[in-house]
Motif scaffolding. Structure first.
Motif, PDB file in Angstrom:
ATOM      1  N   VAL A 253     -11.727 -17.815   2.620  1.00 43.34           N
ATOM      2  CA  VAL A 253     -11.950 -17.683   1.179  1.00 43.34           C
ATOM      3  C   VAL A 253     -12.794 -18.822   0.631  1.00 43.34           C
ATOM      4  O   VAL A 253     -13.283 -18.757  -0.491  1.00 43.34           O
ATOM      5  N   ASN A 254     -12.973 -19.871   1.408  1.00 45.74           N
ATOM      6  CA  ASN A 254     -13.723 -21.037   0.923  1.00 45.74           C
ATOM      7  C   ASN A 254     -15.231 -20.907   1.124  1.00 45.74           C
ATOM      8  O   ASN A 254     -15.982 -21.788   0.735  1.00 45.74           O
ATOM      9  N   THR A 255     -15.690 -19.823   1.753  1.00 46.06           N
ATOM     10  CA  THR A 255     -17.096 -19.723   2.124  1.00 46.06           C
ATOM     11  C   THR A 255     -17.952 -19.013   1.087  1.00 46.06           C
ATOM     12  O   THR A 255     -19.173 -18.999   1.192  1.00 46.06           O
ATOM     13  N   THR A 256     -17.343 -18.396   0.081  1.00 53.23           N
ATOM     14  CA  THR A 256     -18.113 -17.697  -0.958  1.00 53.23           C
ATOM     15  C   THR A 256     -17.538 -18.016  -2.325  1.00 53.23           C
ATOM     16  O   THR A 256     -16.412 -18.503  -2.445  1.00 53.23           O
ATOM     17  N   ASP A 257     -18.324 -17.706  -3.367  1.00 50.16           N
ATOM     18  CA  ASP A 257     -17.851 -17.909  -4.741  1.00 50.16           C
ATOM     19  C   ASP A 257     -16.953 -16.737  -5.140  1.00 50.16           C
ATOM     20  O   ASP A 257     -17.299 -15.892  -5.963  1.00 50.16           O
ATOM     21  N   SER A 258     -15.747 -16.695  -4.532  1.00 51.68           N
ATOM     22  CA  SER A 258     -14.854 -15.560  -4.761  1.00 51.68           C
ATOM     23  C   SER A 258     -13.759 -15.838  -5.777  1.00 51.68           C
ATOM     24  O   SER A 258     -13.139 -14.921  -6.302  1.00 51.68           O
ATOM     25  N   ALA A 259     -13.487 -17.118  -6.044  1.00 49.58           N
ATOM     26  CA  ALA A 259     -12.430 -17.461  -6.987  1.00 49.58           C
ATOM     27  C   ALA A 259     -12.860 -17.128  -8.416  1.00 49.58           C
ATOM     28  O   ALA A 259     -14.041 -17.195  -8.757  1.00 49.58           O
ATOM     29  N   VAL A 260     -11.876 -16.741  -9.230  1.00 55.50           N
ATOM     30  CA  VAL A 260     -12.153 -16.301 -10.601  1.00 55.50           C
ATOM     31  C   VAL A 260     -11.238 -17.032 -11.571  1.00 55.50           C
ATOM     32  O   VAL A 260     -10.033 -17.171 -11.317  1.00 55.50           O
ATOM     33  N   ARG A 261     -11.823 -17.508 -12.668  1.00 51.02           N
ATOM     34  CA  ARG A 261     -11.049 -18.111 -13.751  1.00 51.02           C
ATOM     35  C   ARG A 261     -11.365 -17.342 -15.023  1.00 51.02           C
ATOM     36  O   ARG A 261     -12.524 -17.236 -15.423  1.00 51.02           O
ATOM     37  N   ILE A 262     -10.328 -16.777 -15.650  1.00 45.10           N
ATOM     38  CA  ILE A 262     -10.512 -16.024 -16.889  1.00 45.10           C
ATOM     39  C   ILE A 262      -9.830 -16.780 -18.029  1.00 45.10           C
ATOM     40  O   ILE A 262      -8.651 -17.107 -17.946  1.00 45.10           O
ATOM     41  N   THR A 263     -10.608 -17.042 -19.085  1.00 42.80           N
ATOM     42  CA  THR A 263     -10.065 -17.695 -20.280  1.00 42.80           C
ATOM     43  C   THR A 263     -10.052 -16.694 -21.421  1.00 42.80           C
ATOM     44  O   THR A 263     -11.082 -16.090 -21.738  1.00 42.80           O
ATOM     45  N   HIS A 264      -8.868 -16.492 -22.010  1.00 45.34           N
ATOM     46  CA  HIS A 264      -8.761 -15.618 -23.184  1.00 45.34           C
ATOM     47  C   HIS A 264      -8.991 -16.492 -24.411  1.00 45.34           C
ATOM     48  O   HIS A 264      -8.137 -17.304 -24.790  1.00 45.34           O
ATOM     49  N   LEU A 265     -10.161 -16.372 -25.001  1.00 47.92           N
ATOM     50  CA  LEU A 265     -10.596 -17.308 -26.033  1.00 47.92           C
ATOM     51  C   LEU A 265      -9.686 -17.351 -27.259  1.00 47.92           C
ATOM     52  O   LEU A 265      -9.394 -18.447 -27.778  1.00 47.92           O
ATOM     53  N   PRO A 266      -9.195 -16.221 -27.788  1.00 51.25           N
ATOM     54  CA  PRO A 266      -8.358 -16.295 -28.993  1.00 51.25           C
ATOM     55  C   PRO A 266      -7.060 -17.072 -28.802  1.00 51.25           C
ATOM     56  O   PRO A 266      -6.569 -17.720 -29.728  1.00 51.25           O
ATOM     57  N   THR A 267      -6.477 -17.012 -27.600  1.00 47.50           N
ATOM     58  CA  THR A 267      -5.185 -17.673 -27.367  1.00 47.50           C
ATOM     59  C   THR A 267      -5.309 -18.940 -26.525  1.00 47.50           C
ATOM     60  O   THR A 267      -4.383 -19.755 -26.499  1.00 47.50           O
ATOM     61  N   GLY A 268      -6.424 -19.082 -25.816  1.00 46.84           N
ATOM     62  CA  GLY A 268      -6.593 -20.225 -24.937  1.00 46.84           C
ATOM     63  C   GLY A 268      -5.888 -20.080 -23.599  1.00 46.84           C
ATOM     64  O   GLY A 268      -5.860 -21.012 -22.790  1.00 46.84           O
ATOM     65  N   ILE A 269      -5.316 -18.911 -23.329  1.00 44.46           N
ATOM     66  CA  ILE A 269      -4.632 -18.679 -22.050  1.00 44.46           C
ATOM     67  C   ILE A 269      -5.666 -18.644 -20.929  1.00 44.46           C
ATOM     68  O   ILE A 269      -6.689 -17.971 -21.031  1.00 44.46           O
ATOM     69  N   VAL A 270      -5.398 -19.388 -19.858  1.00 39.46           N
ATOM     70  CA  VAL A 270      -6.305 -19.442 -18.705  1.00 39.46           C
ATOM     71  C   VAL A 270      -5.564 -18.949 -17.473  1.00 39.46           C
ATOM     72  O   VAL A 270      -4.437 -19.366 -17.197  1.00 39.46           O
ATOM     73  N   VAL A 271      -6.192 -18.039 -16.732  1.00 39.42           N
ATOM     74  CA  VAL A 271      -5.617 -17.530 -15.494  1.00 39.42           C
ATOM     75  C   VAL A 271      -6.646 -17.695 -14.385  1.00 39.42           C
ATOM     76  O   VAL A 271      -7.800 -17.269 -14.538  1.00 39.42           O
ATOM     77  N   SER A 272      -6.240 -18.329 -13.285  1.00 42.06           N
ATOM     78  CA  SER A 272      -7.137 -18.508 -12.132  1.00 42.06           C
ATOM     79  C   SER A 272      -6.552 -17.806 -10.922  1.00 42.06           C
ATOM     80  O   SER A 272      -5.339 -17.826 -10.709  1.00 42.06           O
ATOM     81  N   MET A 273      -7.413 -17.166 -10.136  1.00 42.29           N
ATOM     82  CA  MET A 273      -7.007 -16.542  -8.889  1.00 42.29           C
ATOM     83  C   MET A 273      -8.028 -16.889  -7.814  1.00 42.29           C
ATOM     84  O   MET A 273      -9.239 -16.785  -8.050  1.00 42.29           O
ATOM     85  N   GLN A 274      -7.540 -17.255  -6.621  1.00 42.55           N
ATOM     86  CA  GLN A 274      -8.473 -17.618  -5.572  1.00 42.55           C
ATOM     87  C   GLN A 274      -8.018 -17.214  -4.176  1.00 42.55           C
ATOM     88  O   GLN A 274      -8.724 -17.414  -3.204  1.00 42.55           O
ATOM     89  N   ASN A 275      -6.830 -16.608  -4.056  1.00 39.08           N
ATOM     90  CA  ASN A 275      -6.302 -16.376  -2.718  1.00 39.08           C
ATOM     91  C   ASN A 275      -6.761 -15.080  -2.066  1.00 39.08           C
ATOM     92  O   ASN A 275      -6.504 -14.855  -0.893  1.00 39.08           O
ATOM     93  N   GLU A 276      -7.402 -14.190  -2.840  1.00 39.07           N
ATOM     94  CA  GLU A 276      -7.992 -13.002  -2.233  1.00 39.07           C
ATOM     95  C   GLU A 276      -9.387 -13.347  -1.707  1.00 39.07           C
ATOM     96  O   GLU A 276     -10.024 -14.293  -2.155  1.00 39.07           O
TER      97      GLU A 276
END
Length: 366
Positions: A253-276
């Motif tokens: 998983v470290n060999t490509t830009d596969s990790a994703v970080r989503i920020t919900h702007l109105p609430t500031g909630i941030v969710v990151s996923m990188q294990n797929e």
């Protein structure tokens, strides 16, 4: 040693099981299983993969619950046969074995009874657990990793399915945060009592002077909601970043830009996923967790408004829920229930049932 009154003990166990099955409504549970089995047998089920996974997950969960009830009923019957054999043959070894089995059944019934105390809107759902290091520097990051290990070992003992979704490693030791998914019947209802601030007191292994250090970590538990319960999210409210996954070991998983970080702007909630391995999979997983957090936030806001209108603004959960003391003595104590254990290492190795069950009973009382 007092003589065990086997008929009375067996009658009490059967009465306890009957009360539990009345609450669970075994006949309704069987009907649900039959309906889900019919859906699972539909050759077109996998045309909709999300629905297929939902059907199979529900079927697995409900069948496991029914199996648990049936297994306990069979064990009580077997214990009765064992007790009768002990009386007929006047066999002390068989009698002792029957006494041990009665005690084991009683503990299993107490554990099953906990399920009847979970009647919250989302208690039956799978859970998403996030652990974040707090105050305490390196020790806090190390403590966060200790908590992750504790929960993973506890879930492993129960043979629950766990999938780590994202881990952010600290620079020197431990982790900044981790998020993992727990799939099991009543996973959220069970694990939700762990939400709050946890405190560790010990001699810091990172302090050259061997001083005592207090560190903190926060545990968040949310229900994993089904697609039918999700809420609409405006794409314009999202900031989506992609980056290369990080972590030890040089995984694929470290060999490509596969990790994703989503920020919900109105609430500031941030969710990151990188294990797929793929960006698409990580984005889908992140969106699922974001939807769950937003819906839960909406429910919490509605509940807060109702409490304010009713004049009750007292929080039902304190910031700090549990202390883990490794020096100058060993003790783990829950500050809500006063449940405690003297073997702190055993708790950190996953021996959590006593704390969780007492937490569920405390919550019911509140």
């Amino acid at each position: 040693m007092a003589e065990t009154d086997f008929p009375a003990e067996l009658a009490e166990l059967r009465d306890t099981l009957r009360r539990i099955t009345d609450v669970i409504d075994v006949e309704a549970l069987r009907a649900e299983i039959t309906d889900l089995e019919q859906q699972a047998a539909d050759p077109n089920l996998w045309d909709d993969q999300d629905n297929a996974q939902k059907v199979n997950s529900q079927l697995s969960h409900k069948q496991a619950q029914l199996d648990r009830v049936n297994n306990l009923a069979s064990r009580i019957d077997d214990a009765e046969v064992m007790a009768e054999m002990a009386a007929e043959e006047n066999d002390d070894d068989v009698r002792a074995e029957a006494v041990d089995e009665l005690g084991s059944i009683r503990k299993a019934l107490e554990s099953l009874e906990i399920v009847t105390l979970m009647s919250g809107e989302y208690d039956e759902h799978d859970a998403v657990v996030t652990i974040r290091s707090g105050a305490g520097g390196i020790d806090a990051a190390d403590f966060a990793e200790m908590l992750q290990r504790m929960y993973l070992r506890w879930a492993e003992r129960r043979e629950w399915d766990v999938k780590v979704l994202d881990t952010s490693y600290a620079e020197e030791a431990g982790i900044k945060s981790t998020t993992f998914e727990v799939k099991a019947p009543y996973a959220f209802g069970t694990m939700s009592v762990e939400a709050g601030t946890h405190r560790l007191v010990r001699i810091s292994p990172f302090d050259n002077q061997g001083r005592r250090q207090t560190s903190f970590a926060a545990v968040e538990v949310i229900p994993l909601l089904e697609g039918t319960e999700s809420i609409d999210i405006d794409e314009n409210d999202l900031k989506i970043d992609v980056f290369r996954s990080s972590g030890p070991g040089g995984q694929s998983v470290n060999t490509t830009d596969s990790a994703v970080r989503i920020t919900h702007l109105p609430t500031g909630i941030v969710v990151s996923m990188q294990n797929e391995k793929s960006q698409i999979q990580n984005r889908a997983a992140a969106m699922r967790v974001l939807e769950s957090r937003l819906l839960l936030l909406k429910k919490e806001q509605e509940a807060a408004e109702k409490k304010e209108l009713a004049g009750d603004i007292k929080a039902s959960w304190g910031d700090q829920i549990r202390s883990y003391v490794l020096h100058p003595y060993q003790m783990v104590k829950d500050l809500r229930t006063n449940h405690e254990a003297g073997n702190a290492q055993s708790v950190l190795d996953g021996d959590l049932d006593g704390f969780i069950e007492s937490g569920i009973r405390w919550r019911q009382g509140e």
